[in-house]
Design a protein around this motif. Sequence first.
Motif, PDB file in Angstrom:
ATOM      1  N   ALA A   1       0.810  -1.216   0.000  1.00  0.00           N
ATOM      2  CA  ALA A   1       0.000   0.000   0.000  1.00  0.00           C
ATOM      3  C   ALA A   1       0.843   1.266   0.000  1.00  0.00           C
ATOM      4  O   ALA A   1       0.332   2.347  -0.288  1.00  0.00           O
ATOM      5  N   VAL A   2       2.145   1.161   0.318  1.00  0.00           N
ATOM      6  CA  VAL A   2       3.008   2.345   0.306  1.00  0.00           C
ATOM      7  C   VAL A   2       3.091   2.878  -1.122  1.00  0.00           C
ATOM      8  O   VAL A   2       3.512   2.154  -2.026  1.00  0.00           O
ATOM      9  N   PRO A   3       2.691   4.115  -1.366  1.00  0.00           N
ATOM     10  CA  PRO A   3       2.699   4.656  -2.738  1.00  0.00           C
ATOM     11  C   PRO A   3       4.105   4.743  -3.314  1.00  0.00           C
ATOM     12  O   PRO A   3       5.085   4.929  -2.584  1.00  0.00           O
ATOM     13  N   GLN A   4       4.199   4.637  -4.640  1.00  0.00           N
ATOM     14  CA  GLN A   4       5.510   4.703  -5.280  1.00  0.00           C
ATOM     15  C   GLN A   4       6.151   6.072  -5.114  1.00  0.00           C
ATOM     16  O   GLN A   4       7.374   6.187  -5.103  1.00  0.00           O
ATOM     17  N   VAL A   5       5.339   7.130  -4.993  1.00  0.00           N
ATOM     18  CA  VAL A   5       5.936   8.461  -4.810  1.00  0.00           C
ATOM     19  C   VAL A   5       6.725   8.526  -3.504  1.00  0.00           C
ATOM     20  O   VAL A   5       7.714   9.257  -3.407  1.00  0.00           O
TER      21      VAL A   5
END
Length: 465
Positions: free
Chosen positions: A356-360
Amino acid sequence: MASEVHPVDEVLPVPKLLTLGLQHVLVMYAGAVAVPLILGRALKLSPEDVAFLISADLFACGLATLVQCVGFPGVGIRLPVMMGVTFASVGPMLSMAAAPDVGLLGIYGSVIAAGLFAFLAAPFISRLLPLFPPVVTDTIILVIGISLMRVGINWAGGGLPQLPRVVEGARGFFDNPGYGQLQGLGIALFVLIVILALIRWGTGFIANVSVLLGIIAGAVLASLIGVMTFDKVAKAAWVDVVTPLRFGIPEFHLVPIVTMCIVMVVVMIESVGMFLALGEMTGRKIDQAALTRGLRADGIGTMLGGIFNTFPYTSFSQNVGLVGVTGIRSRWVTATGGAIMLALGFLPKMAALVEAVPQVVLGGAGLVMFGMVAATGARILTNVDFKTNHFNLFVVAISTGFGMIPLAAPNFFQYTPDSLHPLLDSGILLAATSSVILNAFFNGLGSVESAQSEATMVATASEHV
């Protein structure tokens, strides 16, 4: 008196191992799950099956990493390495997925066969060590860092400008509307600032886990503003079992097997450069026997991948940058990371939380880590003789240019046969091949002993720069 333990073999306290290992997992996670996502969608598998592919991939990542880091008799490079599915195999596997007589079981058969091939071919590939003196390996380190910067920059932008999809059996692309949005760029910048602040003012263990703390801070910010959600976490099961050969008995077809074996040759040559680069970064001498053990582990990891419903494995270059940032050279840190990956394969809910950690968020960290790889290559190159041997300048200059081709001009080789794209789309492989050829042309070939001796001198010098 007991001999001093080399930093590569140092066993850190358990809390540090867990924290530093988790840091390695977060760095590689996005790349680790990308290939099963792409292949699962290309094969039009159900969401449940795609989720299983991801769990199987995490499980096999853990197994392959432990084989490589911990090692067994005759197997394993025993360096701080994290293993993941190689992107060099994506194009050929998409073609296999589109072929009605191959499909998923044919892919698994070709993966198992290619793994066996890599295991048997390892001693022969390792004999290429005389082709990799420091001017070659240091150039490869530089190009690895430059190549990875594209990954970090695209993470900061929100993924890729164009995402792959399968259209009527052919590979295509569609625009990513979320790419480059100011909100995402702001999060990546926030993560970068947090990491730099911790490196500047943090001390000891805090500085060593600056990347992890930066990612956590970015994830908290992303969740507060609604960019990071936990819907998939809530829906994921707590426990699942990764069963081998879940989709059936693998099928073996000649052309896919030959294709995948060619991919493994590419992967093994890249691995040689990666192992030598890590050897210089960690101060550990890499000889022909060590290279053979590392390449055999690539083969075993790939065979395990085919058996456990996943794909070919190689050393992940993303994690090399983390070694440079933290200065932690212990292989037991990445072995702990492998154990965490193994556990994530059994715990879908925890895997979903990491996913769930965003790529940004990862992008802000990537700019630091991948830049460190390039900086390390540039730093170690200062130990190469340029003053009395001006030929070395041409080796570095031209090879770096070749390595930049896939980055600066992605369509440069668009009219070459598709079968050559696994070779030509890798800037690292282009740089490795050109530097080997140019060095042989200008400087000739040395012996295995002289290559080992020269590499050891440069590695020792790099520890004190």
